[in-house]
Design a protein around this motif. Structure first.
Motif, PDB file in Angstrom:
ATOM      1  N   ILE A   1      83.929-101.074 -40.231  1.00  0.00           N
ATOM      2  CA  ILE A   1      82.543-100.626 -38.983  1.00  0.00           C
ATOM      3  C   ILE A   1      82.314-101.705 -37.955  1.00  0.00           C
ATOM      4  CG2 ILE A   1      80.223 -99.689 -39.463  1.00  0.00           C
ATOM      5  CD1 ILE A   1      79.998 -99.084 -41.537  1.00  0.00           C
ATOM      6  N   GLY A   2      82.561-100.823 -36.872  1.00  0.00           N
ATOM      7  CA  GLY A   2      82.055-101.955 -35.419  1.00  0.00           C
ATOM      8  C   GLY A   2      82.612-102.294 -35.625  1.00  0.00           C
ATOM      9  N   GLY A   3      84.306-103.100 -36.388  1.00  0.00           N
ATOM     10  CA  GLY A   3      84.784-103.915 -36.328  1.00  0.00           C
ATOM     11  C   GLY A   3      85.297-104.873 -37.377  1.00  0.00           C
ATOM     12  N   THR A   4      83.769-104.622 -38.337  1.00  0.00           N
ATOM     13  CA  THR A   4      83.579-105.198 -39.368  1.00  0.00           C
ATOM     14  C   THR A   4      83.215-104.127 -40.811  1.00  0.00           C
ATOM     15  OG1 THR A   4      81.174-106.189 -38.879  1.00  0.00           O
ATOM     16  CG2 THR A   4      81.190-106.177 -40.877  1.00  0.00           C
ATOM     17  N   THR A   5      84.694-105.138 -41.598  1.00  0.00           N
ATOM     18  CA  THR A   5      85.278-104.626 -43.236  1.00  0.00           C
ATOM     19  C   THR A   5      84.356-104.611 -44.039  1.00  0.00           C
ATOM     20  OG1 THR A   5      87.933-104.793 -42.428  1.00  0.00           O
ATOM     21  CG2 THR A   5      86.999-104.823 -44.557  1.00  0.00           C
ATOM     22  N   ILE A   6      83.983-103.973 -44.974  1.00  0.00           N
ATOM     23  CA  ILE A   6      82.848-103.934 -46.252  1.00  0.00           C
ATOM     24  C   ILE A   6      83.507-103.665 -47.291  1.00  0.00           C
ATOM     25  CG2 ILE A   6      80.797-104.289 -44.732  1.00  0.00           C
ATOM     26  CD1 ILE A   6      81.255-100.891 -45.547  1.00  0.00           C
ATOM     27  N   VAL A   7      83.963-104.014 -48.734  1.00  0.00           N
ATOM     28  CA  VAL A   7      84.760-103.694 -49.286  1.00  0.00           C
ATOM     29  C   VAL A   7      83.688-103.589 -50.783  1.00  0.00           C
ATOM     30  CG1 VAL A   7      86.149-104.381 -51.184  1.00  0.00           C
ATOM     31  CG2 VAL A   7      86.420-105.329 -48.986  1.00  0.00           C
ATOM     32  N   GLY A   8      83.414-102.065 -51.297  1.00  0.00           N
ATOM     33  CA  GLY A   8      82.909-102.381 -52.566  1.00  0.00           C
ATOM     34  C   GLY A   8      82.620-100.464 -52.963  1.00  0.00           C
ATOM     35  N   HIS A   9      82.051 -99.911 -53.351  1.00  0.00           N
ATOM     36  CA  HIS A   9      82.698 -98.299 -53.576  1.00  0.00           C
ATOM     37  C   HIS A   9      80.485 -97.986 -52.713  1.00  0.00           C
ATOM     38  CE1 HIS A   9      83.846 -94.969 -55.442  1.00  0.00           C
ATOM     39  NE2 HIS A   9      84.953 -95.334 -55.443  1.00  0.00           N
TER      40      HIS A   9
ATOM     41  N   MET B   1      74.784 -97.786 -52.003  1.00  0.00           N
ATOM     42  CA  MET B   1      76.158 -98.120 -51.341  1.00  0.00           C
ATOM     43  C   MET B   1      76.148 -99.895 -51.546  1.00  0.00           C
ATOM     44  SD  MET B   1      76.108 -95.777 -47.300  1.00  0.00           S
ATOM     45  CE  MET B   1      77.065 -94.477 -48.078  1.00  0.00           C
ATOM     46  N   MET B   2      76.945-100.096 -52.368  1.00  0.00           N
ATOM     47  CA  MET B   2      77.349-101.505 -52.870  1.00  0.00           C
ATOM     48  C   MET B   2      78.388-101.920 -51.995  1.00  0.00           C
ATOM     49  SD  MET B   2      78.444-103.207 -56.836  1.00  0.00           S
ATOM     50  CE  MET B   2      79.930-102.095 -56.596  1.00  0.00           C
ATOM     51  N   VAL B   3      78.550-102.889 -51.352  1.00  0.00           N
ATOM     52  CA  VAL B   3      79.891-103.828 -50.494  1.00  0.00           C
ATOM     53  C   VAL B   3      79.208-105.277 -50.733  1.00  0.00           C
ATOM     54  CG1 VAL B   3      79.793-101.939 -48.997  1.00  0.00           C
ATOM     55  CG2 VAL B   3      78.621-103.870 -47.883  1.00  0.00           C
TER      56      VAL B   3
ATOM     57  N   ALA C   1      81.207-113.435 -46.674  1.00  0.00           N
ATOM     58  CA  ALA C   1      80.720-113.711 -47.794  1.00  0.00           C
ATOM     59  C   ALA C   1      79.264-113.960 -48.464  1.00  0.00           C
ATOM     60  CB  ALA C   1      80.831-115.077 -48.360  1.00  0.00           C
ATOM     61  N   ALA C   2      79.295-112.095 -48.068  1.00  0.00           N
ATOM     62  CA  ALA C   2      77.351-111.675 -47.943  1.00  0.00           C
ATOM     63  C   ALA C   2      77.534-110.285 -49.260  1.00  0.00           C
ATOM     64  CB  ALA C   2      77.147-111.338 -47.002  1.00  0.00           C
ATOM     65  N   THR C   3      76.983-109.982 -49.202  1.00  0.00           N
ATOM     66  CA  THR C   3      76.655-109.091 -50.374  1.00  0.00           C
ATOM     67  C   THR C   3      75.186-107.890 -49.842  1.00  0.00           C
ATOM     68  OG1 THR C   3      76.842-110.041 -52.272  1.00  0.00           O
ATOM     69  CG2 THR C   3      75.766-107.506 -52.592  1.00  0.00           C
ATOM     70  N   LEU C   4      76.026-107.047 -49.776  1.00  0.00           N
ATOM     71  CA  LEU C   4      74.382-106.303 -49.021  1.00  0.00           C
ATOM     72  C   LEU C   4      74.788-104.630 -50.333  1.00  0.00           C
ATOM     73  CD1 LEU C   4      72.928-104.643 -47.421  1.00  0.00           C
ATOM     74  CD2 LEU C   4      74.503-104.201 -45.965  1.00  0.00           C
ATOM     75  N   VAL C   5      73.534-104.022 -50.563  1.00  0.00           N
ATOM     76  CA  VAL C   5      73.944-103.024 -51.227  1.00  0.00           C
ATOM     77  C   VAL C   5      71.800-102.136 -50.662  1.00  0.00           C
ATOM     78  CG1 VAL C   5      73.436-101.781 -53.505  1.00  0.00           C
ATOM     79  CG2 VAL C   5      73.827-104.394 -53.646  1.00  0.00           C
TER      80      VAL C   5
ATOM     81  N   ARG D   1      73.676 -93.784 -41.627  1.00  0.00           N
ATOM     82  CA  ARG D   1      73.742 -94.085 -41.090  1.00  0.00           C
ATOM     83  C   ARG D   1      72.211 -94.525 -41.127  1.00  0.00           C
ATOM     84  NH1 ARG D   1      71.933 -88.151 -37.358  1.00  0.00           N
ATOM     85  NH2 ARG D   1      71.437 -88.987 -35.598  1.00  0.00           N
ATOM     86  N   TYR D   2      71.490 -93.630 -41.571  1.00  0.00           N
ATOM     87  CA  TYR D   2      69.961 -94.903 -40.972  1.00  0.00           C
ATOM     88  C   TYR D   2      69.223 -95.674 -41.898  1.00  0.00           C
ATOM     89  CZ  TYR D   2      69.015 -90.046 -40.010  1.00  0.00           C
ATOM     90  OH  TYR D   2      69.112 -88.578 -38.967  1.00  0.00           O
ATOM     91  N   VAL D   3      70.286 -96.655 -43.115  1.00  0.00           N
ATOM     92  CA  VAL D   3      70.158 -97.869 -43.346  1.00  0.00           C
ATOM     93  C   VAL D   3      71.611 -98.275 -43.769  1.00  0.00           C
ATOM     94  CG1 VAL D   3      68.899 -99.144 -45.961  1.00  0.00           C
ATOM     95  CG2 VAL D   3      68.244 -96.251 -45.349  1.00  0.00           C
ATOM     96  N   LEU D   4      72.200 -98.472 -44.285  1.00  0.00           N
ATOM     97  CA  LEU D   4      73.379 -99.176 -44.142  1.00  0.00           C
ATOM     98  C   LEU D   4      73.558 -99.790 -42.616  1.00  0.00           C
ATOM     99  CD1 LEU D   4      75.761-100.405 -46.209  1.00  0.00           C
ATOM    100  CD2 LEU D   4      77.438 -98.141 -45.044  1.00  0.00           C
ATOM    101  N   MET D   5      74.094 -98.975 -41.945  1.00  0.00           N
ATOM    102  CA  MET D   5      74.601 -98.910 -40.851  1.00  0.00           C
ATOM    103  C   MET D   5      73.705 -99.956 -39.926  1.00  0.00           C
ATOM    104  SD  MET D   5      77.403 -95.811 -39.928  1.00  0.00           S
ATOM    105  CE  MET D   5      78.243 -96.595 -38.195  1.00  0.00           C
ATOM    106  N   PRO D   6      72.367 -99.384 -39.641  1.00  0.00           N
ATOM    107  CA  PRO D   6      71.506-100.046 -39.216  1.00  0.00           C
ATOM    108  C   PRO D   6      71.395-101.726 -39.420  1.00  0.00           C
ATOM    109  CG  PRO D   6      70.984 -98.443 -39.700  1.00  0.00           C
ATOM    110  CD  PRO D   6      71.962 -98.378 -40.391  1.00  0.00           C
TER     111      PRO D   6
END
Length: 394
Positions: A334-342, A352-354, A360-364, A377-382
């Motif tokens: 996404i926008g040049g950033t790779t996220i890995v999870g499910h 969304m868990m990535v 070396a960061a975690t975002l859920v 659209r309204y939470v993860l990407m922003p």
């Protein structure tokens, strides 16, 4: 016929992420001085949540975000409502149904069995399941455990529009393995095994049956014993079929029908079962602990197993974003950033868990509406935008 590729998914960033996540976990357990908060990122993430629940013409009752990176303390925030009828706000620790994120846990348990020599990724279905099962799966003799785990089997998805409609009209319906297999048997194969990719909940329903047979206990008991208990994920439960309990700690989940929100919190956990759906009740904090432990190598005996799990095949996605799928894990660019999870869509929830390997960061992120697109659209990407922005000024 589309040519399949199996690129390694950035092994060096994953190794760095694993080391950093392990260090962050040690700090969180109190072995080092407490980390400072990142006020700028926290304020930005909270603003994303507030804006998300204020979005017009989209059902988005509430939203939760968890974020952690090695240099700063973990943060969780929420906005909106967790129970529209009772007027109860959503809290950062509110429990949600995690949908297909369960696939990552199921794949983890399957790979543990592979490490122990009980299973092999190259075993075909007739070696893994009885004839009463394989007779109802087209091309069973050519479908391997690996193909089930990475969705290259060609087995059609039993969770279709009819199942979704039943969730709304008959939430107490309990799905059995026989019913699932009968639905699979009534559909033609999507493609020849191993020749293409297409996401199918049937793949993980079959993996659940493999675990039932190979593990000595049901797949739920194995996930509890092999993942939840060792990691201390005390806010996570796998309710048995027929248990539709919703507690005061649970966020209610909704779907829009005719412009009005319908409460789907009471859909039976057998809906999708080992493939996800409403089978797992959890929190963003517990999901973060799981994915951090996974990438830190705490759930496997050998580092090569995580490399196997993160070896991806091309997986064209309806969003058009670069997308790949491994063994119970997926990656987006996404926008040049790779996220890995499910990602996980359930009846009334989208989660969304990535991990972000380069940081070396975690975002859920989670919302209590059945709309993965709205979450993205309204939470993860922003949120990804907020996370990337401070680094430019450091």
């Amino acid at each position: 016929m589309r040519t399949m590729t199996t690129p390694r998914l950035f092994p060096h960033p994953i190794a760095l992420a694993a080391a950093a996540l392990a260090l962050a976990g040690a700090v969180a357990c109190g072995s080092e001085s407490p980390l400072p908060h990142d006020a700028r990122v926290e304020a930005g993430l909270q603003q994303v949540l507030d804006r998300a629940v204020a979005t017009q013409d989209v059902l988005l009752p509430g939203a939760i975000t968890y974020y952690r990176e090695p240099a700063h303390a973990a943060w969780a925030g929420s906005a909106g409502m967790g129970d529209l009828q009772a007027g109860i706000p959503l809290r950062p620790e509110s429990r949600i149904r995690a949908g297909s994120i369960l696939k990552s846990l199921i794949a983890t348990v399957a790979l543990q069995h592979v490490e122990e020599g009980v299973l092999s990724l190259e075993q075909k279905l007739p070696e893994l399941l009885p004839k009463a099962v394989t007779d109802r799966v087209a091309n069973a003799d050519r479908i391997s455990l690996r193909m089930l785990l990475n969705h290259t089997s060609g087995v059609p998805d039993w969770v279709d529009d009819e199942v979704h409609a039943t969730a709304a009209t008959d939430p107490a319906h309990v799905y059995t393995n026989d019913e699932i297999l009968d639905r699979i048997a009534g559909m033609p194969a999507w493609f020849e095994p191993g020749t293409s990719w297409r996401y199918s909940n049937s793949d993980y329903s079959l993996v659940g049956m493999v675990l039932d047979r190979a593990g000595g206990t049901g797949w739920r008991a194995q996930v509890r014993a092999r993942v939840l208990a060792p990691l201390g994920l005390t806010s996570t439960e796998l309710p048995e079929p027929g248990d539709r309990t919703v507690t005061a700690d649970d966020a209610h989940g909704y779907v829009a029908v005719g412009g009005a929100p319908i409460d789907l919190s009471y859909v039976d956990p057998s809906m999708a079962g080992s493939a996800g759906g409403n089978a797992m009740v959890t929190t963003v904090q517990d999901l973060a602990r799981f994915v951090e432990a996974l990438f830190a190598g705490r759930l496997f005996a050998h580092p090569e197993t995580l490399v196997e799990m993160t070896t991806m095949v091309d997986a064209p996605d309806e969003t058009g974003l670069p997308h790949r799928y491994g063994l119970g894990l997926e990656s987006f660019e996404i926008g040049g950033t790779t996220i890995v999870g499910h990602t996980g869509g359930a009846a009334g929830y989208a989660t969304m868990m990535v991990v972000i390997p380069e940081r070396a960061a975690t975002l859920v992120t989670a919302i209590n509406a059945a709309d993965l697109f709205a979450n993205a659209r309204y939470v993860l990407m922003p949120s990804l935008g907020v996370i990337a922005a401070p680094a430019q000024g450091r």
